[in-house]
Motif scaffolding. Structure first.
Motif, PDB file in Angstrom:
ATOM      1  N   ALA A  88      14.702  -6.200  66.695  1.00  0.00           N
ATOM      2  CA  ALA A  88      13.859  -7.000  65.798  1.00  0.00           C
ATOM      3  C   ALA A  88      13.645  -6.270  64.478  1.00  0.00           C
ATOM      4  O   ALA A  88      13.657  -6.883  63.398  1.00  0.00           O
ATOM      5  CB  ALA A  88      12.520  -7.297  66.469  1.00  0.00           C
ATOM      6  N   GLY A  89      13.468  -4.963  64.566  1.00  0.00           N
ATOM      7  CA  GLY A  89      13.282  -4.183  63.345  1.00  0.00           C
ATOM      8  C   GLY A  89      14.497  -4.224  62.439  1.00  0.00           C
ATOM      9  O   GLY A  89      14.383  -4.276  61.209  1.00  0.00           O
ATOM     10  N   ARG A  90      15.705  -4.195  63.071  1.00  0.00           N
ATOM     11  CA  ARG A  90      16.927  -4.243  62.265  1.00  0.00           C
ATOM     12  C   ARG A  90      17.043  -5.587  61.527  1.00  0.00           C
ATOM     13  O   ARG A  90      17.501  -5.635  60.379  1.00  0.00           O
ATOM     14  CB  ARG A  90      18.141  -3.978  63.136  1.00  0.00           C
ATOM     15  N   VAL A  91      16.628  -6.675  62.180  1.00  0.00           N
ATOM     16  CA  VAL A  91      16.654  -7.992  61.518  1.00  0.00           C
ATOM     17  C   VAL A  91      15.719  -7.995  60.309  1.00  0.00           C
ATOM     18  O   VAL A  91      16.099  -8.389  59.195  1.00  0.00           O
ATOM     19  CB  VAL A  91      16.257  -9.111  62.507  1.00  0.00           C
ATOM     20  N   LEU A  92      14.481  -7.567  60.511  1.00  0.00           N
ATOM     21  CA  LEU A  92      13.520  -7.580  59.405  1.00  0.00           C
ATOM     22  C   LEU A  92      13.919  -6.577  58.335  1.00  0.00           C
ATOM     23  O   LEU A  92      13.750  -6.834  57.134  1.00  0.00           O
ATOM     24  CB  LEU A  92      12.118  -7.267  59.932  1.00  0.00           C
ATOM     25  N   HIS A  93      14.478  -5.439  58.750  1.00  0.00           N
ATOM     26  CA  HIS A  93      14.910  -4.428  57.778  1.00  0.00           C
ATOM     27  C   HIS A  93      15.983  -4.987  56.858  1.00  0.00           C
ATOM     28  O   HIS A  93      15.949  -4.766  55.636  1.00  0.00           O
ATOM     29  CB  HIS A  93      15.436  -3.193  58.521  1.00  0.00           C
ATOM     30  N   ARG A  94      16.939  -5.733  57.422  1.00  0.00           N
ATOM     31  CA  ARG A  94      18.013  -6.301  56.601  1.00  0.00           C
ATOM     32  C   ARG A  94      17.437  -7.240  55.526  1.00  0.00           C
ATOM     33  O   ARG A  94      17.811  -7.165  54.353  1.00  0.00           O
ATOM     34  CB  ARG A  94      18.993  -7.062  57.495  1.00  0.00           C
ATOM     35  N   HIS A  95      16.499  -8.082  55.927  1.00  0.00           N
ATOM     36  CA  HIS A  95      15.890  -8.988  54.955  1.00  0.00           C
ATOM     37  C   HIS A  95      14.998  -8.236  53.966  1.00  0.00           C
ATOM     38  O   HIS A  95      14.923  -8.598  52.789  1.00  0.00           O
ATOM     39  CB  HIS A  95      15.089 -10.067  55.681  1.00  0.00           C
ATOM     40  N   MET A 127       3.412 -14.373  56.210  1.00  0.00           N
ATOM     41  CA  MET A 127       3.978 -13.956  54.931  1.00  0.00           C
ATOM     42  C   MET A 127       3.939 -12.427  54.853  1.00  0.00           C
ATOM     43  O   MET A 127       2.871 -11.820  54.916  1.00  0.00           O
ATOM     44  CB  MET A 127       3.173 -14.567  53.785  1.00  0.00           C
ATOM     45  N   PHE A 128       5.093 -11.802  54.757  1.00  0.00           N
ATOM     46  CA  PHE A 128       5.151 -10.343  54.725  1.00  0.00           C
ATOM     47  C   PHE A 128       4.857  -9.834  53.315  1.00  0.00           C
ATOM     48  O   PHE A 128       5.431 -10.318  52.334  1.00  0.00           O
ATOM     49  CB  PHE A 128       6.527  -9.852  55.170  1.00  0.00           C
ATOM     50  N   GLU A 129       4.003  -8.846  53.209  1.00  0.00           N
ATOM     51  CA  GLU A 129       3.679  -8.254  51.919  1.00  0.00           C
ATOM     52  C   GLU A 129       4.787  -7.302  51.482  1.00  0.00           C
ATOM     53  O   GLU A 129       5.426  -6.643  52.308  1.00  0.00           O
ATOM     54  CB  GLU A 129       2.356  -7.501  51.993  1.00  0.00           C
ATOM     55  N   ALA A 150       4.337  -3.717  52.616  1.00  0.00           N
ATOM     56  CA  ALA A 150       4.626  -3.517  54.040  1.00  0.00           C
ATOM     57  C   ALA A 150       6.134  -3.449  54.267  1.00  0.00           C
ATOM     58  O   ALA A 150       6.614  -2.624  55.071  1.00  0.00           O
ATOM     59  CB  ALA A 150       4.009  -4.650  54.847  1.00  0.00           C
ATOM     60  N   LEU A 151       6.899  -4.287  53.565  1.00  0.00           N
ATOM     61  CA  LEU A 151       8.352  -4.242  53.694  1.00  0.00           C
ATOM     62  C   LEU A 151       8.904  -2.927  53.159  1.00  0.00           C
ATOM     63  O   LEU A 151       9.838  -2.344  53.738  1.00  0.00           O
ATOM     64  CB  LEU A 151       8.981  -5.420  52.951  1.00  0.00           C
ATOM     65  N   ARG A 152       8.345  -2.457  52.056  1.00  0.00           N
ATOM     66  CA  ARG A 152       8.791  -1.179  51.495  1.00  0.00           C
ATOM     67  C   ARG A 152       8.493  -0.042  52.475  1.00  0.00           C
ATOM     68  O   ARG A 152       9.291   0.896  52.632  1.00  0.00           O
ATOM     69  CB  ARG A 152       8.121  -0.940  50.142  1.00  0.00           C
ATOM     70  N   LEU A 153       7.343  -0.109  53.155  1.00  0.00           N
ATOM     71  CA  LEU A 153       6.987   0.900  54.141  1.00  0.00           C
ATOM     72  C   LEU A 153       7.954   0.846  55.323  1.00  0.00           C
ATOM     73  O   LEU A 153       8.395   1.885  55.823  1.00  0.00           O
ATOM     74  CB  LEU A 153       5.550   0.674  54.609  1.00  0.00           C
TER      75      LEU A 153
END
Length: 303
Positions: free
Chosen positions: A61-68, A1-3, A6-9
């Motif tokens: 991988a970063g681009r995938v998580l960044h989009r979400h 579960m991503f916090e 952390a996503l904002r960072l």
């Protein structure tokens, strides 16, 4: 579960292209940013950034998580703005309910003024019996309801507060050719031989049944009709008499005459019901309902 932090960072590092610049923007230390990104990469199952001689950039991988992450943070931001507007009485949805005759003129008059005062608030309205509306308030499905203590008293509901809005006189509707139609005020005892049109069964403990008992009689016949259109239709055809609240007088057809009921009429009180902590928009509508009650409740006999 991503916090969320952390996503904002992640988004901030991607925008600035640097752990150092992200740290400055978010008031972190560079080492704290490095640790949080490393922890996020561990959660994600691998690296999210390419480490460059000067700065960093997202890998696949970063681009995938960044989009979400952008989608999630955008949704949360919109939710924050909508909640702030709701608690300030601006925007959002106001869910209201009322019993049938309150929807003839009282509630529409208040809602007309409400839309002028709060055009950005979307109103959804339902109609129902007072017991149903009180239950829906207790369940959190409504923000405000107009309810009545007729025919058998105001039903209680946990966490719901009620305040009296107005006393609603109950009149009797007679066919225009009825011998008592021109009387203006009719003694309830003079209606002992009439057929009565009502929703409740004859043996129901209602305010009208109490009034019959005080007048010393029980009706010889009751025709059970739930809807007002049906009651008006039967009464206009001379097939019975019906109680009509003053809130409903605007909807009475021309073939009927309304008379007061002397010293033995049943009385009802209309209430505003709210949750213990109403939203500001509901409080605004409550005030406008009080104003509408002063303007829309008819007085005097309708004969």
């Amino acid at each position: 579960m991503f916090e969320t932090d952390a996503l904002r960072l992640l988004v901030t590092v991607a925008e600035t292209g640097s752990f150092t610049k992200a740290a400055l923007r978010l008031s972190y230390t560079q080492s704290a940013v490095s640790r949080r990104i490393a922890s996020l990469e561990q959660q994600a199952g691998g690296p999210l950034f390419e480490r460059l001689p000067r700065g960093v950039r997202l890998n696949s991988a970063g681009r995938v998580l960044h989009r979400h992450a952008v989608d999630v943070l955008g949704s949360l931001s919109r939710a924050e703005h909508e909640l702030a507007a709701l608690h300030a009485g601006r925007g959002g949805i106001l869910r209201v309910g009322a019993f049938a005759t309150a929807n003839i003129s009282l509630m529409p008059a208040a809602l007309r003024e409400f839309k002028r005062a709060r055009p950005d608030v979307e109103v959804t309205a339902v109609e129902g019996r007072s017991s149903t509306l009180m239950r829906r308030l207790a369940e959190g499905a409504l923000d405000l309801a107009v309810v009545s203590d007729y025919p058998s008293g105001l039903p209680p509901a946990e966490g719901v507060t009620t305040t009296a809005l107005l006393g609603d006189e109950l009149l009797v509707a007679l066919h225009h050719g009825h011998p008592l139609a021109g009387a203006g005020t009719v003694d309830l005892r003079d209606l002992r031989d009439e057929v009565w049109l009502q929703d409740a069964p004859a043996d129901s403990p209602t305010m009208l049944a109490d009034a019959w008992a005080r007048a010393g009689f029980r009706p010889r016949k009751i025709i059970r009709i739930a809807e007002w259109a049906g009651k008006f239709g039967y009464a206009a055809a001379g097939l019975g008499v019906a109680l009509v609240p003053s809130l409903a007088t605007h909807a009475v057809p021309a073939g009927l005459v309304l008379c007061r009921l002397g010293d033995l009429p049943p009385h009802r009180t209309v209430h505003i019901a709210l949750p213990a902590a109403p939203v500001p928009a509901a409080s605004k509508l409550r005030d406008l309902l009080h104003d509408a009650a002063d303007r829309t409740v008819p007085t005097g006999n309708q004969a």
